[in-house]
Write a protein that holds these residues in place. Structure first.
Motif, PDB file in Angstrom:
ATOM      1  N   UNK A   1      14.630  -0.014   4.213  1.00  0.00           N
ATOM      2  CA  UNK A   1      14.423  -0.826   3.013  1.00  0.00           C
ATOM      3  C   UNK A   1      13.617  -0.033   1.992  1.00  0.00           C
ATOM      4  N   UNK A   2      13.689  -0.483   0.747  1.00  0.00           N
ATOM      5  CA  UNK A   2      12.908   0.152  -0.312  1.00  0.00           C
ATOM      6  C   UNK A   2      11.419  -0.085  -0.111  1.00  0.00           C
ATOM      7  N   UNK A   3      11.071  -1.242   0.435  1.00  0.00           N
ATOM      8  CA  UNK A   3       9.656  -1.537   0.672  1.00  0.00           C
ATOM      9  C   UNK A   3       9.077  -0.590   1.723  1.00  0.00           C
ATOM     10  N   UNK A   4       9.848  -0.246   2.722  1.00  0.00           N
ATOM     11  CA  UNK A   4       9.382   0.710   3.734  1.00  0.00           C
ATOM     12  C   UNK A   4       9.143   2.074   3.110  1.00  0.00           C
ATOM     13  N   UNK A   5      10.043   2.503   2.231  1.00  0.00           N
ATOM     14  CA  UNK A   5       9.866   3.786   1.549  1.00  0.00           C
ATOM     15  C   UNK A   5       8.670   3.749   0.607  1.00  0.00           C
ATOM     16  N   UNK A   6       8.426   2.608  -0.058  1.00  0.00           N
ATOM     17  CA  UNK A   6       7.282   2.484  -0.969  1.00  0.00           C
ATOM     18  C   UNK A   6       5.967   2.589  -0.185  1.00  0.00           C
ATOM     19  N   UNK A   7       5.924   1.959   0.983  1.00  0.00           N
ATOM     20  CA  UNK A   7       4.706   2.067   1.814  1.00  0.00           C
ATOM     21  C   UNK A   7       4.497   3.507   2.277  1.00  0.00           C
ATOM     22  N   UNK A   8       5.579   4.210   2.541  1.00  0.00           N
ATOM     23  CA  UNK A   8       5.465   5.613   2.955  1.00  0.00           C
ATOM     24  C   UNK A   8       4.869   6.460   1.839  1.00  0.00           C
ATOM     25  N   UNK A   9       5.306   6.234   0.603  1.00  0.00           N
ATOM     26  CA  UNK A   9       4.762   6.983  -0.539  1.00  0.00           C
ATOM     27  C   UNK A   9       3.277   6.677  -0.703  1.00  0.00           C
ATOM     28  N   UNK A  10       2.917   5.406  -0.597  1.00  0.00           N
ATOM     29  CA  UNK A  10       1.507   5.030  -0.732  1.00  0.00           C
ATOM     30  C   UNK A  10       0.652   5.672   0.354  1.00  0.00           C
ATOM     31  N   UNK A  11       1.153   5.664   1.576  1.00  0.00           N
ATOM     32  CA  UNK A  11       0.390   6.268   2.677  1.00  0.00           C
ATOM     33  C   UNK A  11       0.255   7.772   2.478  1.00  0.00           C
ATOM     34  N   UNK A  12       1.316   8.429   2.029  1.00  0.00           N
ATOM     35  CA  UNK A  12       1.267   9.881   1.848  1.00  0.00           C
ATOM     36  C   UNK A  12       0.289  10.272   0.740  1.00  0.00           C
ATOM     37  N   UNK A  13       0.314   9.545  -0.376  1.00  0.00           N
ATOM     38  CA  UNK A  13      -0.535   9.892  -1.516  1.00  0.00           C
ATOM     39  C   UNK A  13      -1.995   9.582  -1.219  1.00  0.00           C
ATOM     40  N   UNK A  14      -2.253   8.381  -0.728  1.00  0.00           N
ATOM     41  CA  UNK A  14      -3.631   7.901  -0.631  1.00  0.00           C
ATOM     42  C   UNK A  14      -4.361   8.373   0.616  1.00  0.00           C
ATOM     43  N   UNK A  15      -3.645   8.621   1.708  1.00  0.00           N
ATOM     44  CA  UNK A  15      -4.323   8.973   2.955  1.00  0.00           C
ATOM     45  C   UNK A  15      -4.175  10.423   3.352  1.00  0.00           C
ATOM     46  N   UNK A  16      -3.218  11.145   2.753  1.00  0.00           N
ATOM     47  CA  UNK A  16      -3.044  12.541   3.150  1.00  0.00           C
ATOM     48  C   UNK A  16      -3.082  13.495   1.962  1.00  0.00           C
ATOM     49  N   UNK A  17      -2.231  13.287   0.957  1.00  0.00           N
ATOM     50  CA  UNK A  17      -2.086  14.290  -0.100  1.00  0.00           C
ATOM     51  C   UNK A  17      -3.384  14.481  -0.880  1.00  0.00           C
ATOM     52  N   UNK A  18      -3.944  13.408  -1.412  1.00  0.00           N
ATOM     53  CA  UNK A  18      -5.165  13.548  -2.215  1.00  0.00           C
ATOM     54  C   UNK A  18      -6.394  13.919  -1.392  1.00  0.00           C
ATOM     55  N   UNK A  19      -6.649  13.261  -0.263  1.00  0.00           N
ATOM     56  CA  UNK A  19      -7.898  13.589   0.459  1.00  0.00           C
ATOM     57  C   UNK A  19      -7.803  14.767   1.417  1.00  0.00           C
ATOM     58  N   UNK A  20      -6.576  15.161   1.875  1.00  0.00           N
ATOM     59  CA  UNK A  20      -6.479  16.138   2.946  1.00  0.00           C
ATOM     60  C   UNK A  20      -5.599  17.340   2.628  1.00  0.00           C
ATOM     61  N   UNK A  21      -4.547  17.176   1.849  1.00  0.00           N
ATOM     62  CA  UNK A  21      -3.544  18.228   1.658  1.00  0.00           C
ATOM     63  C   UNK A  21      -4.158  19.440   0.962  1.00  0.00           C
ATOM     64  N   UNK A  22      -4.090  20.591   1.607  1.00  0.00           N
ATOM     65  CA  UNK A  22      -4.664  21.815   1.051  1.00  0.00           C
ATOM     66  C   UNK A  22      -3.656  22.496   0.129  1.00  0.00           C
TER      67      UNK A  22
END
Length: 392
Positions: A339-360
């Motif tokens: 579903x699109x909602x599942x993909x939207x949650x994936x984007x939110x999780x990637x940006x907020x929990x990994x890319x901004x705080x952790x991704x080197x």
């Protein structure tokens, strides 16, 4: 009874009584207190002339030698078939092979075939792991943990930085070697085929030139990029606003259709989060969603400057496509979204929990966007976060 109890002269005398004196085998056996089968064996052995017996003994010895040589050659051939993969390996790999197969073949024969000394194998068997090997095993555990914490994304360069921050003195080549031993590698993106775009390029409403080297603080240049994620319900379009200074995603939005509202929502989130001073340069790509009048009104209301880059602008695309490539390579390619909602949650999780705080990032010296900005503000000794970008 066994013939080993009797002397050679005794056996010859018993045979002589049967052959020369014509006595029967049972009578001689009973008189000499031996069994008839034993006496028959002596007759077969000593009942022939001396020269014939010597020739027979030599033939039997040669036959035994040939049987032993054939057995040795066969075992060596079998050893080579199983051990050919380790013939060019290190000595410790050969020792491990010998340890695994010493129940099938003699250890010394295995050592001879693999061209190692038996004393070296026995010394290794008493202490299989050296200090270096034990440290490699410990490093492999740390590498595996760092790789898993990154979501299976990091390669040997970023994992090396992770380990150095933990106080481990290791080089990138050693990390690459250990990752290869345990089968770990960085995430790989999609294969992109070069193509041509014959559309007429857009003309920017107001041209503002900039260069990445001139971006010395946050909220000077923002980059907008649009990508999409395939789901069973159709495409989900994702717009992101990234700060060129730290590569941090300061705003994003996801919609089922490509529309000006998609970009407006991402810009609104960026303005709400960052509260920038007037004069921030907002860089757009080539696309109709960036040419709408309401988008220009939004930029004018918040005193943001627009810059639409030229087609195939390598300087701009190398920055703008960075987040899209990371998202597609490190998350989207590995999953199928129902579903699109599942993909939207994936984007939110990637940006907020990994890319901004952790991704080197290489651009930030191996630091995450949040950490890079935090260190920047520490250098400013508590100066406010608003920065004037009107000089661009």
């Amino acid at each position: 009874m066994s013939s080993k109890r009797y002397a050679e002269a005794f056996k010859l005398e018993a045979v002589k009584q049967v052959i020369e004196y014509g006595q029967s085998v049972p009578d001689v056996a009973a008189r000499l207190n031996v069994s008839p089968p034993t006496l028959y064996a002596w007759l077969r052995r000593y009942g022939v002339p001396m020269h014939a017996r010597q020739t027979h003994d030599q033939q039997q010895a040669e036959l035994r030698r040939l049987h032993a040589e054939l057995k040795r050659v066969t075992e060596d051939h079998d050893n080579l078939k199983k051990g050919r993969s380790v013939l060019c390996q290190s000595v410790r790999v050969k020792y491990a092979f010998i340890e695994a197969h010493h129940g099938q073949w003699p250890i010394r024969r295995l050592c001879r075939v693999l061209n190692v000394h038996p004393s070296g194998y026995y010394a290794w068997a008493s202490q299989p792991l050296s200090v270096r090997a034990e440290d490699d095993a410990r490093m492999r555990r740390l590498i595996s943990r760092s790789w898993l914490e990154s979501g299976g994304v990091y390669g040997y360069r970023r994992i090396t930085r992770e380990l150095r921050e933990l106080g481990e003195g290791c080089g990138k080549h050693r990390v690459a070697r250990l990752m290869g031993q345990i089968g770990l590698q960085s995430a790989i993106g999609y294969l992109r085929h070069p193509g041509k775009d014959g559309k007429r390029p857009m003309q920017p409403p107001a041209y503002h030139q900039w260069h990445e080297l001139s971006v010395s603080q946050p909220n000077m240049v923002w980059m907008i990029e649009v990508t999409y994620i395939r789901t069973y319900q159709g495409k989900l379009f994702v717009a992101t606003v990234s700060d060129v200074f730290s590569r941090k995603v300061v705003g994003w939005s996801a919609e089922a259709a490509m529309s000006p509202e998609l970009v407006l929502k991402a810009l609104a989130m960026a303005v709400l989060r960052r509260e920038p001073a007037p004069g921030v340069l907002v860089n757009f790509g080539q696309g109709s969603q960036f040419s709408r009048h309401d988008l220009r009104l939004f930029l004018r209301a918040f005193r943001l400057k627009a810059y639409i880059s030229r087609r195939k602008d390598r300087h701009r695309n190398g920055i703008a496509d960075g987040f899209s490539q990371y998202l597609q390579r490190e998350r989207v390619r590995r999953k199928i979204y129902r579903t699109s909602e599942e993909a939207r949650r994936e984007v939110s999780d990637y940006v907020e929990t990994f890319y901004n705080p952790m991704r080197r990032h290489r651009h930030t010296g191996g630091l995450s966007p949040d950490e890079y900005e935090r260190r920047h503000f520490e250098k400013l000794n508590g100066l406010p976060r608003r920065h004037d970008a009107s000089h661009l």
